[in-house]
Structures are given as C-alpha cells and as structure tokens.
Design a protein around this motif. Structure first.
Motif, mmCIF file in Angstrom:
data_model
loop_
_atom_site.group_PDB
_atom_site.id
_atom_site.type_symbol
_atom_site.label_atom_id
_atom_site.label_comp_id
_atom_site.label_asym_id
_atom_site.label_seq_id
_atom_site.Cartn_x
_atom_site.Cartn_y
_atom_site.Cartn_z
ATOM 1 N N ALA A 52 2.839 54.669 12.490
ATOM 2 C CA ALA A 52 3.867 54.171 12.623
ATOM 3 C C ALA A 52 4.510 54.144 14.225
ATOM 4 C CB ALA A 52 4.306 54.329 12.253
ATOM 5 N N SER A 53 4.292 55.044 14.641
ATOM 6 C CA SER A 53 4.560 55.655 15.709
ATOM 7 C C SER A 53 4.123 55.131 16.709
ATOM 8 C CB SER A 53 3.921 57.005 16.247
ATOM 9 O OG SER A 53 4.629 58.475 14.862
ATOM 10 N N LEU A 54 3.374 54.313 16.881
ATOM 11 C CA LEU A 54 2.706 53.746 17.972
ATOM 12 C C LEU A 54 3.598 52.300 17.975
ATOM 13 C CD1 LEU A 54 -1.406 54.104 17.834
ATOM 14 C CD2 LEU A 54 0.266 54.479 19.657
ATOM 15 N N ALA A 55 3.392 51.649 16.041
ATOM 16 C CA ALA A 55 4.355 50.613 16.108
ATOM 17 C C ALA A 55 5.247 50.176 16.742
ATOM 18 C CB ALA A 55 3.463 49.921 15.184
ATOM 19 N N PHE A 56 5.899 51.603 16.595
ATOM 20 C CA PHE A 56 7.519 51.466 16.646
ATOM 21 C C PHE A 56 7.767 51.799 18.890
ATOM 22 C CE2 PHE A 56 8.343 51.546 12.370
ATOM 23 C CZ PHE A 56 9.214 50.972 11.837
ATOM 24 N N SER A 96 4.685 54.131 0.314
ATOM 25 C CA SER A 96 2.985 53.921 1.244
ATOM 26 C C SER A 96 3.245 52.584 1.981
ATOM 27 C CB SER A 96 2.250 54.589 0.831
ATOM 28 O OG SER A 96 3.460 56.137 1.012
ATOM 29 N N ALA A 97 2.365 51.592 0.333
ATOM 30 C CA ALA A 97 2.083 50.346 0.352
ATOM 31 C C ALA A 97 2.828 49.544 1.491
ATOM 32 C CB ALA A 97 1.728 49.861 -0.390
ATOM 33 N N GLY A 98 4.331 49.540 0.970
ATOM 34 C CA GLY A 98 5.793 48.744 1.773
ATOM 35 C C GLY A 98 5.378 48.852 3.009
ATOM 36 N N PHE A 99 5.682 50.301 3.705
ATOM 37 C CA PHE A 99 5.234 50.195 4.589
ATOM 38 C C PHE A 99 4.359 49.978 5.714
ATOM 39 C CE2 PHE A 99 9.411 52.897 4.159
ATOM 40 C CZ PHE A 99 9.729 52.805 5.219
ATOM 41 N N THR A 100 2.986 50.682 4.826
ATOM 42 C CA THR A 100 1.960 50.012 5.741
ATOM 43 C C THR A 100 2.046 48.242 5.983
ATOM 44 O OG1 THR A 100 0.709 51.818 4.161
ATOM 45 C CG2 THR A 100 -0.378 50.343 5.296
ATOM 46 N N VAL A 101 2.326 47.628 4.404
ATOM 47 C CA VAL A 101 2.168 45.924 5.031
ATOM 48 C C VAL A 101 3.575 46.025 7.137
ATOM 49 C CG1 VAL A 101 3.401 44.170 4.080
ATOM 50 C CG2 VAL A 101 2.244 45.656 2.911
ATOM 51 N N TYR A 102 4.598 46.350 6.826
ATOM 52 C CA TYR A 102 4.879 46.085 7.561
ATOM 53 C C TYR A 102 4.768 46.669 8.703
ATOM 54 C CZ TYR A 102 9.750 46.556 10.099
ATOM 55 O OH TYR A 102 10.560 46.466 11.429
ATOM 56 N N ILE A 103 3.975 47.848 8.898
ATOM 57 C CA ILE A 103 3.376 48.274 10.103
ATOM 58 C C ILE A 103 2.579 47.263 10.182
ATOM 59 C CG2 ILE A 103 1.049 50.312 11.415
ATOM 60 C CD1 ILE A 103 3.518 52.355 9.546
ATOM 61 N N SER A 104 1.285 46.982 9.280
ATOM 62 C CA SER A 104 0.277 46.185 10.305
ATOM 63 C C SER A 104 0.495 44.453 9.604
ATOM 64 C CB SER A 104 -0.172 45.756 8.334
ATOM 65 O OG SER A 104 0.269 44.993 7.777
ATOM 66 N N GLU A 105 1.768 44.524 9.727
ATOM 67 C CA GLU A 105 2.706 42.796 10.217
ATOM 68 C C GLU A 105 2.798 43.240 11.582
ATOM 69 O OE1 GLU A 105 2.503 38.775 8.694
ATOM 70 O OE2 GLU A 105 0.632 40.628 8.083
ATOM 71 N N SER A 106 3.574 44.342 12.312
ATOM 72 C CA SER A 106 3.755 44.614 13.454
ATOM 73 C C SER A 106 3.180 44.503 14.684
ATOM 74 C CB SER A 106 5.359 45.703 13.765
ATOM 75 O OG SER A 106 4.672 47.347 13.018
ATOM 76 N N CYS A 107 1.595 45.382 13.949
ATOM 77 C CA CYS A 107 1.184 46.191 14.287
ATOM 78 C C CYS A 107 -0.403 44.403 15.179
ATOM 79 C CB CYS A 107 0.187 46.995 14.467
ATOM 80 S SG CYS A 107 0.886 48.348 14.729
ATOM 81 N N ARG A 108 0.310 43.170 14.192
ATOM 82 C CA ARG A 108 -1.254 42.395 13.532
ATOM 83 C C ARG A 108 -1.349 41.186 15.491
ATOM 84 N NH1 ARG A 108 0.068 36.607 13.062
ATOM 85 N NH2 ARG A 108 2.567 37.489 12.751
ATOM 86 N N LEU A 109 -1.197 41.873 16.941
ATOM 87 C CA LEU A 109 -1.712 41.218 17.594
ATOM 88 C C LEU A 109 -2.335 41.715 18.227
ATOM 89 C CD1 LEU A 109 1.526 39.424 19.333
ATOM 90 C CD2 LEU A 109 -0.140 38.902 17.870
ATOM 91 N N ALA A 110 -2.191 43.416 18.022
ATOM 92 C CA ALA A 110 -3.332 44.063 18.805
ATOM 93 C C ALA A 110 -4.649 44.044 17.588
ATOM 94 C CB ALA A 110 -2.627 45.636 18.379
ATOM 95 N N LEU A 111 -4.198 44.354 16.311
ATOM 96 C CA LEU A 111 -5.296 43.834 15.523
ATOM 97 C C LEU A 111 -6.382 42.799 15.504
ATOM 98 C CD1 LEU A 111 -3.625 44.012 12.378
ATOM 99 C CD2 LEU A 111 -4.898 46.301 13.407
#
Length: 403
Positions: A52-56, A96-111
């Motif tokens: 989350a820290s890396l994403a934000f 936890s699942a909802g925030f993980t979805v949000y983080i995964s989508e915000s980091c999608r290009l890095a993924l």
C-alpha cells in the motif's frame, strides 16, 4: 532528467518486486512460518502495508471506475456480513480484500513489468529444479534431513524440497510449501504473470509440463488445457519431433529410465485417475461438497461456521466452491461467485493466452477458493487484476501479438 526518471522508476519497480516476492513466497509457506515462529496475520499486515505504501507514495493512484466500485462493494459486503454474523473477522476480510483489489489495480502497470515477470520465471525454475532434485534424492535412498511440524503433519526436507506424501515410491514435492497442491497453485499464478508480461511466454512450454512433478490433478488438467488452447500445428510438430529425438537419445544412453518415468506416471496420475466405487480415486473434493450440503443450515448460510459458538463437527471444508459459505456465510461468498462468473466468461470470450490464463485461474479457484485466505489473498487478487476481472473485461486478448 530523463535518466533520473528512468532510474527512479527502476527503483520503484524493484521495491515493488521485493514486496511482491515476500507476499507470494513467505505468506503462503506454512513451513517457513512454522520454522521461524511467525504469525500469518502479522506477516499479512506487514506485506499489505508495504504494498500500500509503495502504491500511494511512488505512483499516481488512479483506478478504473469499475475497479473502485467493486473494491468498495467488497468492503461494504464485509461490513454487512460482520453485522449479521456478529463477527469482526468478516469485516476484516472484506476490507482487506477490497483494499487489495484497489492496490492491485493502482499497481497494475508495475505488475506487468519485466522485473516482476523475471522473478516469477526464476522462482518457477528454482521450484521445479529443487523438486526434481528432491525426488531423485529420495528415490535413490536419501533420508530426510529434518522435519517441520505443520497442522499435525511432519513436512520432511529431502535435500531441496519438503514433502508430506508419496505416490508409487516417489515423494510428492512441495518445495517451500506444506503440500504439493500449494506448489501447483503458486506455479499457476506465476504462469499468469509470465503470460501477461509477454516476453517469457515460450518458457511455459517447459514450466507447465514440468509442473506435473507436483502430481496435482488440477495441474494435469491445466497442462491439458494449455496444450489444447495454445495448439498450433507447425509448432506442435516441432515439439513432437524434438520430444521423439530426446526420447531416442535418452533410451540409447539410459535404457532403464523409461521404466522409471512409467512408474512415476502410473503412481502419480493413472492410479489416482482410476475409478473406485464410481469416483476418481484421487478425488478428495466430492466428499467435501457432500458433507457441506449435509451440514448446511440457516446459521451457516448467513453467518458461517467461524461465527458460531458451537459449529457442527466436520472433516474438511477448505477446498471446494462453497468453502467460503461454510466458514463465513453467503454474503462473503458473493464476490467469489462474481469472480468465477467473470472467469467463465473469459474462458468463452477471450482469445489466445488470455483464454488459457482465465481457464487456469478458474480451475484453481474452484478447488482452492482462496480469495479471502490471508496467505494467498495478495497474489490471487493481483493475478485476477492482470486478467481484467475487476475491470469487468470479459473478452479480447492481452495484446495484438496474441491475435
């Protein structure tokens, strides 16, 4: 200035890769956690906060509208389920699942970056090599070096891989995990990351068939799917010719090796696929589903067994499509059901490697519904994000090169 920007992006992707590696290897490894005495909830919290820290802090957090509302809905459903069940666990899992979805989508290009794909490629090769060495070591008389007690079972270390079982005189390798099925799950999720990035897709021609070393029946089905869905006549003829030549050389040098391979295949797959009393011998899911419906009542349906003061006795309810209903109730099951429906649509409407990846994740989640499992939540949701599940992408291919 441009060089500084590129350097900064490289550092960000490297940090993200390290955080993801920790989440994907340490969290699901009961063996490692038991060996060092670490609690899963604490490790999940650390991994979650790091990602989350890396994403934000390093990225502009912008997500697709569909993803935002799906993430919000998962958290809201967790809240409603928590009120009905009078259990804070439901709220924690939903949020936890909802925030993980949000983080995964915000980091999608890095993924989809090459560093992440390289990590999954190298870790897959390491897991398979370690498994092969361990199988050979045990088969030729090697004794376990030590054991780690996990969930009532001794995980024995055979030189380079742990194992808790054997078939046909061969150990079933689990690498750093507590069972072969967990290793198979990791390899399938790794394949999704490798496919999505694109540069290393040809490696799957070796990685997926070699994953049969896990002797997982779902992996057997996934490999068959891969062969069928990615079938190309010219490429298949080259593969067949190469296989025949390789077999000829091996037969000439080591004529007894095919008896060894035959024994492994017979014990690992043929015996487990044989019918016994009208069922596949290796099927351990049907009994779970039958038991689930025999135990189902209004309390379990709405609250789940974990919220009950006196839950009914049961054998194993961890690995079938209705496991989430049994443990947490039907409300938390709804997002999982939605994921399954979207993956089914992907199997029917997507193209090329995207279709195979959707089918592989579908098979995986039907027998291991770990959407809310703290050990697997991050990598499962990140893999689903790559497939466009949370953006409701039901059709198409990953890129033009697949068409």
């Amino acid at each position: 200035m441009n060089g500084y920007s590129l350097s900064k992006r490289a550092v960000e992707e490297s940090l993200f890769c390290v955080a993801l590696a920790f989440s994907c290897l340490v969290l699901p490894s009961k063996v490692l956690r038991a060996a060092v005495g670490l609690e899963l909830s604490a490790l999940f919290g650390a991994a979650f906060m790091l990602l989350a820290s890396l994403a934000f802090l390093t990225r502009k957090v912008r997500v697709h509208n569909n993803s935002f509302w799906l993430a919000f809905s998962m958290a809201l459903i967790g809240g409603l389920a928590s009120v009905i069940a009078s259990s804070p666990t439901h709220l924690m899992l939903g949020v936890s699942a909802g925030f993980t979805v949000y983080i995964s989508e915000s980091c999608r290009l890095a993924l989809v970056g090459k560093r992440v794909a390289t990590f999954f490629l190298l870790s897959s090769y390491l897991a398979l090599l370690s498994s092969a060495i361990g199988i050979a070591y045990a088969y030729f008389g090697g004794m376990p070096l030590f054991s780690v007690h996990v969930d009532g079972r001794d995980n024995l270390l055979y030189l380079s891989t742990f194992s808790v079982a054997e078939v046909g005189g061969f150990i079933r390798p689990s690498w750093i995990f507590d069972e072969p099925g967990a290793l198979a799950m990791y390899l399938v999720i790794a394949a999704v990351f490798i496919i999505r990035e694109g540069s290393f897709r040809n490696h799957l021609k070796f990685i997926l068939p070699a994953s049969l070393l896990t002797t997982s029946l779902v992996m057997f089905l996934i490999v068959l799917l891969y062969l069928v869905l990615t079938f190309r006549i010219k490429r298949s003829l080259k593969l067949l010719l190469g296989t025949l030549l390789t077999c000829g050389v091996i037969l000439t040098i080591m004529p007894g090796v095919f008896d060894l391979i035959g024994s492994f295949i017979e014990g690992a797959f043929l015996d487990r696929l044989a019918l016994e009393d009208g069922r596949v011998a290796g099927d351990n899911r049907s009994n779970q589903v039958i038991e689930f419906f025999s135990l189902l009542n209004s309390d379990i349906l709405w609250r789940g067994a974990f919220a009950l003061h006196s839950p009914p006795p049961f054998h194993d309810q961890s690995s079938h499509p209705f496991s989430i209903i049994f443990f947490y109730g039907i409300l938390l099951w709804l997002p999982y059901a939605g994921v399954v429906i979207i993956l089914i649509s992907g199997c029917l409407l997507k193209e090329g490697n995207a279709r195979f990846a959707s089918a592989a994740m579908l098979l995986l989640l039907l027998q291991r519904p770990y959407l809310y499992h703290l050990a697997w939540m991050i990598q499962v949701i990140f893999a689903l994000s790559l497939l466009g599940v949370f953006r409701l992408q039901l059709s198409g291919a990953f890129d033009r090169s697949e068409r």
